[in-house]
Design a protein around this motif. Structure first.
Motif, PDB file in Angstrom:
ATOM      1  N   ARG A   1      -4.057  13.462  -2.016  1.00  0.00           N
ATOM      2  CA  ARG A   1      -5.368  12.883  -2.275  1.00  0.00           C
ATOM      3  C   ARG A   1      -5.773  12.031  -1.082  1.00  0.00           C
ATOM      4  N   PHE A   2      -6.989  12.266  -0.607  1.00  0.00           N
ATOM      5  CA  PHE A   2      -7.527  11.530   0.532  1.00  0.00           C
ATOM      6  C   PHE A   2      -8.564  10.539   0.013  1.00  0.00           C
ATOM      7  N   PHE A   3      -8.378   9.274   0.362  1.00  0.00           N
ATOM      8  CA  PHE A   3      -9.282   8.237  -0.115  1.00  0.00           C
ATOM      9  C   PHE A   3     -10.155   7.725   1.020  1.00  0.00           C
ATOM     10  N   PRO A   4     -11.421   7.424   0.720  1.00  0.00           N
ATOM     11  CA  PRO A   4     -12.283   6.813   1.741  1.00  0.00           C
ATOM     12  C   PRO A   4     -11.734   5.457   2.174  1.00  0.00           C
ATOM     13  N   ALA A   5     -12.131   5.031   3.361  1.00  0.00           N
ATOM     14  CA  ALA A   5     -11.705   3.725   3.859  1.00  0.00           C
ATOM     15  C   ALA A   5     -12.131   2.640   2.883  1.00  0.00           C
ATOM     16  N   GLY A   6     -11.198   1.755   2.562  1.00  0.00           N
ATOM     17  CA  GLY A   6     -11.478   0.670   1.642  1.00  0.00           C
ATOM     18  C   GLY A   6     -11.138   0.974   0.195  1.00  0.00           C
ATOM     19  N   LYS A   7     -10.933   2.239  -0.148  1.00  0.00           N
ATOM     20  CA  LYS A   7     -10.614   2.614  -1.523  1.00  0.00           C
ATOM     21  C   LYS A   7      -9.115   2.711  -1.776  1.00  0.00           C
ATOM     22  N   ALA A   8      -8.337   2.804  -0.722  1.00  0.00           N
ATOM     23  CA  ALA A   8      -6.873   2.822  -0.843  1.00  0.00           C
ATOM     24  C   ALA A   8      -6.297   2.189   0.415  1.00  0.00           C
ATOM     25  N   SER A   9      -5.182   1.506   0.252  1.00  0.00           N
ATOM     26  CA  SER A   9      -4.611   0.802   1.399  1.00  0.00           C
ATOM     27  C   SER A   9      -3.104   0.683   1.254  1.00  0.00           C
ATOM     28  N   MET A  10      -2.422   0.824   2.378  1.00  0.00           N
ATOM     29  CA  MET A  10      -0.996   0.556   2.437  1.00  0.00           C
ATOM     30  C   MET A  10      -0.717  -0.156   3.751  1.00  0.00           C
ATOM     31  N   ASN A  11       0.271  -1.010   3.748  1.00  0.00           N
ATOM     32  CA  ASN A  11       0.563  -1.849   4.914  1.00  0.00           C
ATOM     33  C   ASN A  11       1.726  -1.247   5.691  1.00  0.00           C
ATOM     34  N   SER A  12       1.384  -0.521   6.766  1.00  0.00           N
ATOM     35  CA  SER A  12       2.435   0.088   7.569  1.00  0.00           C
ATOM     36  C   SER A  12       1.917   0.269   9.000  1.00  0.00           C
ATOM     37  N   ASP A  13       2.663   1.026   9.807  1.00  0.00           N
ATOM     38  CA  ASP A  13       2.412   1.077  11.244  1.00  0.00           C
ATOM     39  C   ASP A  13       1.077   1.700  11.632  1.00  0.00           C
ATOM     40  N   HIS A  14       0.466   2.495  10.783  1.00  0.00           N
ATOM     41  CA  HIS A  14      -0.825   3.093  11.134  1.00  0.00           C
ATOM     42  C   HIS A  14      -1.892   2.033  11.391  1.00  0.00           C
ATOM     43  N   LYS A  15      -1.700   0.832  10.826  1.00  0.00           N
ATOM     44  CA  LYS A  15      -2.690  -0.224  11.007  1.00  0.00           C
ATOM     45  C   LYS A  15      -2.685  -0.799  12.416  1.00  0.00           C
ATOM     46  N   SER A  16      -1.705  -0.432  13.211  1.00  0.00           N
ATOM     47  CA  SER A  16      -1.675  -0.876  14.610  1.00  0.00           C
ATOM     48  C   SER A  16      -2.588  -0.037  15.496  1.00  0.00           C
ATOM     49  N   PHE A  17      -3.214   1.012  14.934  1.00  0.00           N
ATOM     50  CA  PHE A  17      -4.024   1.944  15.723  1.00  0.00           C
ATOM     51  C   PHE A  17      -5.416   2.081  15.105  1.00  0.00           C
ATOM     52  N   ASP A  18      -6.402   2.294  15.965  1.00  0.00           N
ATOM     53  CA  ASP A  18      -7.778   2.373  15.488  1.00  0.00           C
ATOM     54  C   ASP A  18      -7.997   3.545  14.546  1.00  0.00           C
ATOM     55  N   LYS A  19      -7.384   4.691  14.873  1.00  0.00           N
ATOM     56  CA  LYS A  19      -7.535   5.891  14.045  1.00  0.00           C
ATOM     57  C   LYS A  19      -6.257   6.138  13.244  1.00  0.00           C
ATOM     58  N   GLY A  20      -5.810   5.117  12.549  1.00  0.00           N
ATOM     59  CA  GLY A  20      -4.580   5.227  11.784  1.00  0.00           C
ATOM     60  C   GLY A  20      -4.795   5.820  10.404  1.00  0.00           C
ATOM     61  N   VAL A  21      -3.841   6.670   9.993  1.00  0.00           N
ATOM     62  CA  VAL A  21      -3.841   7.265   8.659  1.00  0.00           C
ATOM     63  C   VAL A  21      -2.476   7.000   8.031  1.00  0.00           C
ATOM     64  N   GLY A  22      -2.444   6.251   6.956  1.00  0.00           N
ATOM     65  CA  GLY A  22      -1.192   5.980   6.262  1.00  0.00           C
ATOM     66  C   GLY A  22      -0.935   7.007   5.179  1.00  0.00           C
ATOM     67  N   VAL A  23       0.301   7.460   5.067  1.00  0.00           N
ATOM     68  CA  VAL A  23       0.682   8.462   4.060  1.00  0.00           C
ATOM     69  C   VAL A  23       1.868   7.934   3.272  1.00  0.00           C
ATOM     70  N   CYS A  24       1.754   7.919   1.955  1.00  0.00           N
ATOM     71  CA  CYS A  24       2.872   7.548   1.085  1.00  0.00           C
ATOM     72  C   CYS A  24       2.809   8.388  -0.177  1.00  0.00           C
ATOM     73  N   ALA A  25       3.922   8.475  -0.883  1.00  0.00           N
ATOM     74  CA  ALA A  25       3.972   9.204  -2.143  1.00  0.00           C
ATOM     75  C   ALA A  25       3.836   8.218  -3.300  1.00  0.00           C
ATOM     76  N   CYS A  26       3.105   8.606  -4.309  1.00  0.00           N
ATOM     77  CA  CYS A  26       2.852   7.695  -5.432  1.00  0.00           C
ATOM     78  C   CYS A  26       2.898   8.433  -6.763  1.00  0.00           C
ATOM     79  N   ARG A  27       3.151   7.666  -7.793  1.00  0.00           N
ATOM     80  CA  ARG A  27       2.904   8.098  -9.161  1.00  0.00           C
ATOM     81  C   ARG A  27       1.650   7.387  -9.668  1.00  0.00           C
ATOM     82  N   HIS A  28       1.157   7.803 -10.823  1.00  0.00           N
ATOM     83  CA  HIS A  28      -0.094   7.236 -11.328  1.00  0.00           C
ATOM     84  C   HIS A  28       0.069   6.815 -12.780  1.00  0.00           C
ATOM     85  N   LYS A  29      -0.490   5.651 -13.086  1.00  0.00           N
ATOM     86  CA  LYS A  29      -0.565   5.172 -14.456  1.00  0.00           C
ATOM     87  C   LYS A  29      -1.932   4.544 -14.687  1.00  0.00           C
ATOM     88  N   PRO A  30      -2.458   4.671 -15.915  1.00  0.00           N
ATOM     89  CA  PRO A  30      -3.730   4.005 -16.211  1.00  0.00           C
ATOM     90  C   PRO A  30      -3.625   2.505 -15.949  1.00  0.00           C
TER      91      PRO A  30
END
Length: 309
Positions: free
Chosen positions: A244-273
């Motif tokens: 799932r691809f989220f628009p900027a501001g709708k999903a966030s994770m704190n990792s190394d991609h934030k050190s770059f202007d065109k950073g894309v963070g990828v992580c695996a998640c489960r979902h709960k209401p």
């Protein structure tokens, strides 16, 4: 594709000390085969570079260092910032409130000038201070965690698997960053040393890419304006892993991609209401869940994208 997840988890489960990191780096460089690779030291942090990032349009990254063990898990709440901040504050407020109240009580009791009891009270306050800061240290800088299968053996394995599938290809590079767990220091130092890469390259960073059935892609606004970002989405839609691809501001994770202007963070998640997409067990002894098949599917989908640019 080689099962790097199990091999790294068995041979190099802890990559925290200088000796542990050096042993892993030697292994990773040997696995690069014919792909040009090197260690690059940036402000004391040793990053592993595969290929030529200076000419790469896309760079796949992960951090190879492993975390300390905390008293509480580092709960990733990727799509619920309110709950994420509530969780963080919930762990910090008791540590800040209790010593503030204790200090106020100590000052109030000392002001009554009961000199006979002053030394006793100071001793109690000193003991409390030692215990308090000891708990604070264990929460954020505890002993090295011996279980790191998801954080970030999964991301490291995916990058090495991707490298095996893509090989030495023009326009594509891979980097394994040092010291993400100390505040993204390795990637920050690399970005500072390579301002053109920081500004222009699409950097796809893999961090905790298992222990979940959905791969979440969090791209910056600049990343989502890059034509390669749409190609990345199309490749993952064709791949074997659900993304799932989220628009900027709708999903966030704190990792190394934030050190770059065109950073894309990828992580695996489960979902709960109510909770939304999340990943747990990180920075705890329970970080033992990751499936080589999931990592391989992600690497294969990213490799298909890389071969198409």
């Amino acid at each position: 594709m080689k099962d790097y997840l199990d091999e790294i988890d068995q041979r190099y489960p802890m990559r925290n000390s200088a000796e542990q990191k050096a042993a892993f780096r030697a292994y990773a460089l040997a696995e690069a085969g014919a792909v040009p690779s090197r260690e690059e030291e940036n402000e004391g942090h040793v990053n592993l570079v595969f290929g030529d990032p200076d000419t790469a349009r896309v760079i796949f990254t992960a951090h190879y260092d492993t975390p300390r063990r905390g008293l509480l898990p580092n709960l990733m709440l990727v799509t619920n910032p309110i709950l994420a901040w509530t969780y963080r504050l919930g762990t910090l407020i008791p540590l800040l409130l209790v010593p503030a109240l204790a200090a106020a009580w100590g000052v109030w009791r000392l002001l009554d000038l009961d000199w006979a009891l002053m030394s006793h009270r100071l001793l109690l306050l000193g003991v409390y201070t030692v215990v308090y800061f000891g708990m604070f240290y264990l929460m954020f800088r505890g002993p090295a965690n011996a279980r790191n299968r998801n954080d970030n053996t999964s991301g490291t394995a995916a990058v090495l698997g991707l490298l095996q599938l893509v090989g030495a290809r023009a326009g594509v590079a891979c980097i394994l960053f040092d010291d993400e767990e100390k505040g993204k220091k390795g990637s920050k130092a690399f970005a500072k040393a390579h301002p053109d890469i920081k500004e222009k390259a699409l950097v796809v960073n893999l961090d905790c890419v298992d222990n979940g059935d959905t791969h979440i892609f969090c791209g910056s606004a600049a990343a989502q304006e890059d034509p390669l970002y749409d190609a990345l989405k199309e490749a993952l839609e064709r791949g074997g892993s659900f993304a799932r691809f989220f628009p900027a501001g709708k999903a966030s994770m704190n990792s190394d991609h934030k050190s770059f202007d065109k950073g894309v963070g990828v992580c695996a998640c489960r979902h709960k209401p109510f909770i939304g997409y999340y990943n747990d067990r990180i920075h705890t002894a329970r970080d033992t869940v990751a499936d080589p098949k999931t990592v391989s599917r992600l690497a294969a989908a990213l490799a298909a994208f890389a071969k198409g640019i």
